[in-house]
Design a protein around this motif. Sequence first.
Motif, mmCIF file in Angstrom:
data_model
loop_
_atom_site.group_PDB
_atom_site.id
_atom_site.type_symbol
_atom_site.label_atom_id
_atom_site.label_comp_id
_atom_site.label_asym_id
_atom_site.label_seq_id
_atom_site.Cartn_x
_atom_site.Cartn_y
_atom_site.Cartn_z
ATOM 1 N N ALA A 177 0.815 -1.216 0.000
ATOM 2 C CA ALA A 177 0.000 0.000 0.000
ATOM 3 C C ALA A 177 0.851 1.270 0.000
ATOM 4 O O ALA A 177 0.362 2.344 -0.355
ATOM 5 N N TYR A 178 2.108 1.132 0.413
ATOM 6 C CA TYR A 178 2.997 2.293 0.487
ATOM 7 C C TYR A 178 4.312 1.972 -0.226
ATOM 8 O O TYR A 178 5.352 1.790 0.410
ATOM 9 N N PRO A 179 4.289 1.903 -1.556
ATOM 10 C CA PRO A 179 5.500 1.562 -2.313
ATOM 11 C C PRO A 179 6.596 2.604 -2.073
ATOM 12 O O PRO A 179 6.323 3.784 -1.859
ATOM 13 N N GLY A 180 7.823 2.123 -2.064
ATOM 14 C CA GLY A 180 8.943 3.022 -1.835
ATOM 15 C C GLY A 180 9.200 3.324 -0.376
ATOM 16 O O GLY A 180 10.064 4.142 -0.054
ATOM 17 N N HIS A 181 8.442 2.690 0.513
ATOM 18 C CA HIS A 181 8.607 2.904 1.946
ATOM 19 C C HIS A 181 9.267 1.691 2.597
ATOM 20 O O HIS A 181 9.038 0.556 2.193
ATOM 21 N N GLY A 182 10.055 1.962 3.607
ATOM 22 C CA GLY A 182 10.523 0.896 4.473
ATOM 23 C C GLY A 182 9.447 0.581 5.485
ATOM 24 O O GLY A 182 8.483 1.330 5.647
ATOM 25 N N ALA A 183 9.600 -0.539 6.190
ATOM 26 C CA ALA A 183 8.573 -0.929 7.152
ATOM 27 C C ALA A 183 9.178 -1.768 8.265
ATOM 28 O O ALA A 183 10.087 -2.553 8.019
ATOM 29 N N PHE A 184 8.698 -1.547 9.471
ATOM 30 C CA PHE A 184 8.957 -2.515 10.523
ATOM 31 C C PHE A 184 7.820 -2.455 11.534
ATOM 32 O O PHE A 184 7.049 -1.502 11.584
ATOM 33 N N SER A 185 7.755 -3.491 12.334
ATOM 34 C CA SER A 185 6.608 -3.674 13.218
ATOM 35 C C SER A 185 7.008 -3.546 14.673
ATOM 36 O O SER A 185 7.963 -4.181 15.122
ATOM 37 N N THR A 186 6.282 -2.712 15.418
ATOM 38 C CA THR A 186 6.428 -2.717 16.864
ATOM 39 C C THR A 186 5.743 -3.973 17.411
ATOM 40 O O THR A 186 5.023 -4.668 16.685
ATOM 41 N N ASP A 187 5.947 -4.255 18.685
ATOM 42 C CA ASP A 187 5.416 -5.506 19.244
ATOM 43 C C ASP A 187 5.174 -5.336 20.748
ATOM 44 O O ASP A 187 5.792 -6.006 21.560
ATOM 45 N N THR A 188 4.313 -4.419 21.103
ATOM 46 C CA THR A 188 4.071 -4.179 22.518
ATOM 47 C C THR A 188 2.864 -4.968 23.014
ATOM 48 O O THR A 188 2.001 -5.367 22.233
ATOM 49 N N ILE A 189 2.823 -5.168 24.322
ATOM 50 C CA ILE A 189 1.711 -5.856 24.946
ATOM 51 C C ILE A 189 1.398 -5.156 26.256
ATOM 52 O O ILE A 189 2.305 -4.713 26.966
ATOM 53 N N VAL A 190 0.127 -5.018 26.558
ATOM 54 C CA VAL A 190 -0.321 -4.365 27.782
ATOM 55 C C VAL A 190 -1.403 -5.227 28.419
ATOM 56 O O VAL A 190 -1.995 -6.089 27.760
ATOM 57 N N PRO A 191 -1.689 -5.005 29.711
ATOM 58 C CA PRO A 191 -2.861 -5.675 30.287
ATOM 59 C C PRO A 191 -4.081 -5.343 29.434
ATOM 60 O O PRO A 191 -4.247 -4.197 28.979
ATOM 61 N N ILE A 192 -4.932 -6.326 29.218
ATOM 62 C CA ILE A 192 -6.009 -6.139 28.254
ATOM 63 C C ILE A 192 -6.921 -4.977 28.622
ATOM 64 O O ILE A 192 -7.481 -4.310 27.751
#
Length: 457
Positions: free
Chosen positions: A329-344
């Motif tokens: 969806a965003y050509p020419g862009h880099g990407a990485f994913s955060t991965d946080t978790i909290v009490p629901i």
Amino acid sequence: MEMEHIVEAARGIFGDRLSLNASIRETHAHGEANPATHLPDAVAFPESTEEVSRLLALCHAHRMTVTPFGAGTSLEGHVTPVAGGISLDLTRMNRVLAVNDADLDARVEAGVTRKQLNLFLRDHGLFFPVDPGADCTIGGMCATRASGTNAVRYGTIRENVLGLRAVLADGTIVDTGGRVRKSATGYDLTRLLIGSEGTLGVITEIQFRLYGIPEAIGAAVCRFATERGAVETVIEIMQAGIPVARIEFADAAQMAASIAYSKLDGMAAQPTLLFEFHGTAQGVAEQAAMAEAIAAEHGGSGFAFATETEARTKLWQARHDAYWAARAAYPGHGAFSTDTIVPISRLAEAIEQARDSVAQSGLHACIVGHVGDGNFHVLILYPDTKEGAERAWALDREIVAQALDLGGAASGEHGVGIGKREFLLREHGASALEMMRVIKAALDPRGILNPGKLFLD
């Protein structure tokens, strides 16, 4: 001993399964997402625990670093050989060693992949539920304490492993745990190694729980007017004790990207929950009806339920392809994913804070999550430049800090690797971090196992 002499000694163990080829070294220089790249001096392809033991004894004696490598799908730089040395590729150790139908357990070598395993188990009427999305190796999943879409019902890799065989830094082979479902003897060495990211030992075999393939499986999607409505639905479903197998969230931006990428005709680019239910045909229908009723109370609409295999497979493949859909969806862009978790109970707040931070950063992002256990990912899309990457990394640090303020953790499933080292002190405290360092020093006194991971120098 000079590197060429170590390589020659290692070739005596592996023969032509020790490679100095530039392209093979390059494929072992990094994982899936972390931009850090370091070439190993050589790549070894063991076919047995004994070969791993002989190599580690050699490397320990001569202070040569070793970085375990599986499918290469890790997202925090776990497999990047920051100090060069030997990349230890375990993918040829890919045998299913035993399946015990009556006891619902199995034993495999570390290089067996999740999809390979479940294909093998299908004729037994069994399956292994831990599903991080990528076709990871089981050894890599143990090393990074993997989780995924099924964790809300079946637990993470930690809850499903009964025992391990591992090789310590000096070549010692150790067996931990066993086949029984519980034991009250000794330190829990199995759990010590799970999540250790190859810094305490190299996992070579895994004994784990299995489950019967459910009589019936149903999937559903439901769209919402607001993100908070979707999250509050999740909280109430969990509080009601509905045994949902999967409950996943995708925001409007992610849905737009997935609709285009995965051809999800008939779906809307709105905050959406994806469900899966396991059980008897009647039980699955009842679970879906209860989930639909709760969703309606929080603004959910268009609840669509399906039991057909093709429809379910397409839906979950789209979820697993979320990262690639966002990138498309965003050509020419880099990407990485955060991965946080909290009490629901803090999940809605955490997502809203992350959303505000994204807006202030001026970057693009999609949000997805295994929201049944409070784990969510912000897929940050940034201009593929050094300045863009720095802005994205600053945004990631801000989102992690917000999660920690809400009683959460820096990572729910991706692990620490290189990318999350700076947060360990804040999350665990100085005493616990020092205890981890003491354990590392005791088991790997020469620091040869996966250096540069978990701890800041």
